[in-house]
Write an enzyme that holds these catalytic residues in place. Sequence first.
Site, PDB file in Angstrom:
ATOM      1  N   HIS A 127       1.335   3.918   2.258  1.00  0.00           N
ATOM      2  CA  HIS A 127       1.699   4.519   3.436  1.00  0.00           C
ATOM      3  C   HIS A 127       3.281   4.804   3.160  1.00  0.00           C
ATOM      4  O   HIS A 127       4.020   3.962   2.688  1.00  0.00           O
ATOM      5  CB  HIS A 127       1.469   4.153   4.282  1.00  0.00           C
ATOM      6  N   HIS A 133       0.748  -1.238  -0.071  1.00  0.00           N
ATOM      7  CA  HIS A 133       0.048   0.239   0.004  1.00  0.00           C
ATOM      8  C   HIS A 133       0.740   1.099   0.053  1.00  0.00           C
ATOM      9  O   HIS A 133       2.070   1.245   0.213  1.00  0.00           O
ATOM     10  CB  HIS A 133      -1.002  -0.119   1.164  1.00  0.00           C
ATOM     11  N   HIS A 177       4.482  -5.065  10.535  1.00  0.00           N
ATOM     12  CA  HIS A 177       4.863  -4.329  11.701  1.00  0.00           C
ATOM     13  C   HIS A 177       5.083  -5.482  12.989  1.00  0.00           C
ATOM     14  O   HIS A 177       4.245  -6.185  13.131  1.00  0.00           O
ATOM     15  CB  HIS A 177       3.945  -3.327  12.386  1.00  0.00           C
ATOM     16  N   ASP A 201       5.677   4.574   5.646  1.00  0.00           N
ATOM     17  CA  ASP A 201       6.453   3.758   6.051  1.00  0.00           C
ATOM     18  C   ASP A 201       6.436   2.304   5.526  1.00  0.00           C
ATOM     19  O   ASP A 201       7.059   1.323   5.688  1.00  0.00           O
ATOM     20  CB  ASP A 201       5.945   3.624   7.600  1.00  0.00           C
ATOM     21  N   HIS A 202       5.989   2.286   4.150  1.00  0.00           N
ATOM     22  CA  HIS A 202       6.027   1.011   3.267  1.00  0.00           C
ATOM     23  C   HIS A 202       6.782   1.499   1.864  1.00  0.00           C
ATOM     24  O   HIS A 202       7.065   0.499   1.305  1.00  0.00           O
ATOM     25  CB  HIS A 202       4.628   0.467   3.087  1.00  0.00           C
ATOM     26  N   HIS A 223      -7.458  -0.992   5.261  1.00  0.00           N
ATOM     27  CA  HIS A 223      -6.554  -0.030   5.805  1.00  0.00           C
ATOM     28  C   HIS A 223      -6.343   1.184   5.008  1.00  0.00           C
ATOM     29  O   HIS A 223      -6.332   2.195   5.414  1.00  0.00           O
ATOM     30  CB  HIS A 223      -5.346  -0.918   5.738  1.00  0.00           C
ATOM     31  N   ASP A 245      -0.297  -4.048   6.211  1.00  0.00           N
ATOM     32  CA  ASP A 245      -0.918  -3.339   7.380  1.00  0.00           C
ATOM     33  C   ASP A 245      -2.275  -3.912   7.290  1.00  0.00           C
ATOM     34  O   ASP A 245      -3.175  -3.453   8.128  1.00  0.00           O
ATOM     35  CB  ASP A 245      -0.809  -2.033   7.569  1.00  0.00           C
TER      36      ASP A 245
HETATM   37 FE    FE Z   1       2.762   0.780   8.115  1.00  0.00          FE
HETATM   38 ZN    ZN Z   2      -0.037   1.450   6.694  1.00  0.00          ZN
END
Ligand code: FE
Ligand code: ZN
Length: 257
Positions: A56, A54, A169, A58-59, A113, A130
Site C-alpha cells: 500500500h 505490504h 498506524h 502509505d507504506h 489485509h 497493517d
Molecule cells: Fe496502512
Molecule cells: Zn495497508
Amino acid sequence: MKVVPVPCLSDNFAYLIICEETGEAGVVDPSEAPPVKQAIAKAGVKLTAILNTHHHWDHIGGNKGLLADHGNLKVYGHKSDAGRIDGFTHGLDTGDTFTVGRINFSVLHNPGHTTGAITFLAEGCAFTGDTLFAAGCGRVFEGTMEMMYASLNDVLGSLPDETRIYFGHEYTENNLRFAAEVEPDSRDVQDRWAEVRKTRAAGRFTTPSVMAEERRTNPFLRCAAPAVKAGAKKADPGSADSPAAVFGAIRGWKDRF
Ligand code: FE
Ligand code: ZN
C-alpha cells in the site's frame, strides 16, 4: 538493536531499526521520505535496507525518495509483491532470513489485509504493518476472513507473550473504543482504554504494544472467548460459532463502526 518510531503522514509509523554495532539501519514502511531522512540524519546512521510489510502507498510512498538519496538499498517485501513495491530487490516468504548490520531478521507471511502482507521479526520485536494493530487489525482487502483469522491467530498468534508489536498506524484509541463495544464487561479493555486516552492526550504515541496485552484486549485475537462470541451475535445474529466466523462478524462490524 535500537528502534526509532518515525511518525509519517497523518497516523502512519515508519520504524528506523538501527544496528548499534555497525551503524547500519533499515527502515520499515517509509510512508514518505522526508521524515525518514530526518530521522536518519539525526541518528547519524547509514541506511542499507527498506523493509516493506505490504504494497500500500502509505507504506511504500517513501521508497523512491530514499532510493534517490541512498542508491544501493536492499528493498525487501513478500515475493508476490515484486511488481507492486518500488525498487523491490529481495522477495521473501515465511522462514526466510536476512540481516541488517548484525541484526538477524526472519519473516512471517500473514495474508489477509493484502495477499502479500508480511511481518518482520527481530530480537523479540515484530513489525506487523497493517495486519496486527494495538487492540485491532487491518481491514481485509485482498484476502478472505478465514485467511486473516489464521494470519492473526495461528501465524502471529504463535508469538511469545513478551513480543513487542510495532504496528503501522496510530489507531489504538479508536480500536479500544470498539473493543469496549465488543466486550463491554472487560476490565482489561477499560483499563487499557483509559491509559491510552492519557497517553494520547499527552501527545505521545502508543507504539509498541506487547503481545500479552493484545491477548487480553484485542478482540480479533479473542474470537474463542464467550464475550467476543456474544459480541459477534450482536453484530450479526446469523453468524456461525467457529472462531473464524466470529472473526468475520466482528471485522464486518468494525468496518461499519
Ligand atoms: Fe496502512
Ligand atoms: Zn495497508
